[in-house]
Enzyme design. Structure first.
Site, PDB file in Angstrom:
ATOM      1  N   HIS A   1      20.413  29.234  19.214  1.00 62.05           N
ATOM      2  CA  HIS A   1      19.457  30.477  18.976  1.00 62.05           C
ATOM      3  C   HIS A   1      18.157  29.895  18.716  1.00 62.05           C
ATOM      4  CE1 HIS A   1      17.485  33.607  16.452  1.00 62.05           C
ATOM      5  NE2 HIS A   1      18.278  34.473  17.042  1.00 62.05           N
TER       6      HIS A   1
ATOM      7  N   THR B   1      16.261  29.855  16.562  1.00 63.53           N
ATOM      8  CA  THR B   1      15.800  29.310  15.149  1.00 63.53           C
ATOM      9  C   THR B   1      16.585  27.994  14.919  1.00 63.53           C
ATOM     10  OG1 THR B   1      17.753  30.337  14.151  1.00 63.53           O
ATOM     11  CG2 THR B   1      15.596  31.585  13.949  1.00 63.53           C
ATOM     12  N   LYS B   2      17.218  27.421  16.019  1.00 60.20           N
ATOM     13  CA  LYS B   2      18.360  26.347  15.963  1.00 60.20           C
ATOM     14  C   LYS B   2      17.479  25.251  16.394  1.00 60.20           C
ATOM     15  CE  LYS B   2      21.441  28.434  13.904  1.00 60.20           C
ATOM     16  NZ  LYS B   2      20.882  29.827  13.764  1.00 60.20           N
ATOM     17  N   ASN B   3      17.869  23.851  16.156  1.00 62.18           N
ATOM     18  CA  ASN B   3      17.371  22.430  16.462  1.00 62.18           C
ATOM     19  C   ASN B   3      16.934  22.664  18.068  1.00 62.18           C
ATOM     20  OD1 ASN B   3      17.844  22.419  13.977  1.00 62.18           O
ATOM     21  ND2 ASN B   3      18.252  20.131  14.287  1.00 62.18           N
ATOM     22  N   TYR B   4      18.080  23.081  19.041  1.00 63.82           N
ATOM     23  CA  TYR B   4      17.960  23.181  20.354  1.00 63.82           C
ATOM     24  C   TYR B   4      18.142  24.492  20.872  1.00 63.82           C
ATOM     25  CZ  TYR B   4      18.548  18.376  19.025  1.00 63.82           C
ATOM     26  OH  TYR B   4      18.259  17.155  18.770  1.00 63.82           O
TER      27      TYR B   4
END
Length: 378
Positions: free
Chosen positions: A179, A181-184
């Site tokens: 997503h 909002t995630k790191n990737y």
């Protein structure tokens, strides 16, 4: 200018990868880019099978299908998590059983799991909050004793480890999120299911491909593919996969930067009166997914959050515990009082942490946080 809480990862290489994919004409899921990403995760985690999905929610839904979760089954999970952790199993007619968390990590408390097990329990779903591993040794031992499945919600856990083992690869099944909002990210949405128990591999491939053996057909194992089981469409587009593939080429540098930002926050805010920091266990190698502090109570937390907003810093609270939500009360039940869950929900505040956060911006966040806490306590 406000320092945003999050900026989706954008390395500058994604546009070319997406353009190449569009030019290739291969856009439907399961193509070259999808297979490349899946191969990367097999190599990184050691999982025998990795299947990209359009979202982590769908990876968890696929996991519930693969595990053959049925109406009336019970699934043990923390209340301190996003709704998808529970809804994926509620869709199968299962009952989420909420247990409390460890206040130092925000992760499910293994000591509470065993007491929640009944003769209807089928699975344990540990959530690796903030990219910090749950105590997977204890959880797997409990699961083995009671012959339960472990389905890791590692949505926040890409590149994080427990005793050198990648999160998501320790249980029978594991789910990742890509997503925004995630790191990737695979273009804003995306997920992946790791199948770590080879007993589930063939079933996972079929259920992910609308219930057909299409993947076996693509390998040349069968001459035609046909309807084999009740599945669904859990394939992302090749455009999503292309975006993620570009980012995976720089996964290590991104991880190092996020960890460096996390360590800088820790060094600056440890010991500040009124602040309590979450603390990863020594066995957990986190990925700098998020940085959270706890304030003495909800009133002070809101004062600090508002002061930061006034200073141009976007800081956020986190989940409404699932056991207290209307759907959680309708579809699930609590095992115990979940006092730590409620306390964390009322006092936790997340500070900006993303790959694009500059050192100067972080210094501004730290200064504003220390000032806001001091004012709120006086």
């Amino acid at each position: 200018m406000t320092i945003p809480f999050n900026r989706p990862l954008c390395l500058g290489t994604e546009a070319a990868a997406v353009a190449d994919t569009l030019a290739s004409g291969e856009l439907a899921g399961g193509g070259l880019r999808t297979r490349a990403c899946e191969a990367w995760f097999r190599a990184h985690t050691g999982a025998p099978l990795a299947l990209m999905t359009p979202s982590c929610t769908q990876a968890l839904e696929l996991a519930a299908l693969v595990a053959d979760i049925r109406p009336g089954d019970e699934v043990i999970l923390p209340s301190w998590t996003f709704v998808s952790t529970a809804s994926a199993f509620v869709l199968r007619g299962a009952i989420p059983v909420f247990v409390d968390i460890c206040p130092r990590t925000g992760n499910i408390d293994p000591l509470q799991i065993e007491a929640a097990i009944t003769d209807r329990t089928r699975a344990i779903v540990p959530v690796h909050y903030a990219g910090v591993s749950c105590d997977m040794d204890m959880i797997m031992a409990i699961a083995n004793r009671h012959e339960l499945l472990v389905i890791e919600d590692a949505a926040q856990g890409v590149m994080a480890r427990w005793r050198e083992r990648p999160l998501g690869s320790i249980g029978h099944l594991g789910a990742y999120s890509f997503h925004a909002t995630k790191n990737y990210t695979s273009g804003g949405e995306g997920g992946l299911l790791l199948v770590n128990d080879e007993r589930f591999a063939a079933r996972a491939e079929i259920l992910r491909e609308k219930g057909t053996d299409r993947r076996a057909f693509q390998r040349g194992d069968v001459q035609r593919y046909t309807w084999q089981a009740t599945g669904s469409s859990y394939l992302p587009s090749e455009v999503q996969a292309a975006c993620l593939w570009a980012q995976l080429q720089q996964a290590e540098p991104v991880n190092r930067r996020r960890r460096a930002l996390w360590e800088a926050y820790t060094a600056a805010l440890t010991g500040v009166p009124g602040l309590t920091l979450l603390k990863p266990p020594a066995e957990a190698e986190h990925n700098g997914h998020l940085f959270a502090v706890r304030l003495p109570d909800a009133t002070i937390r809101e004062q600090v959050r508002q002061s930061l907003a006034d200073a141009g810093v976007a800081a956020h609270t986190h989940y409404v515990p699932l056991h207290s939500a209307p759907a959680g009360q309708k579809f699930g039940r609590s095992a115990g009082e979940l006092a730590h869950t409620q306390a964390v929900a009322e006092t936790l505040l997340r500070l900006p942490l993303h790959y694009a956060l500059s050192d100067a911006e972080q210094a501004q966040v730290i200064e504003a946080t220390c000032r806001a806490v001091k004012v709120a306590l006086n």
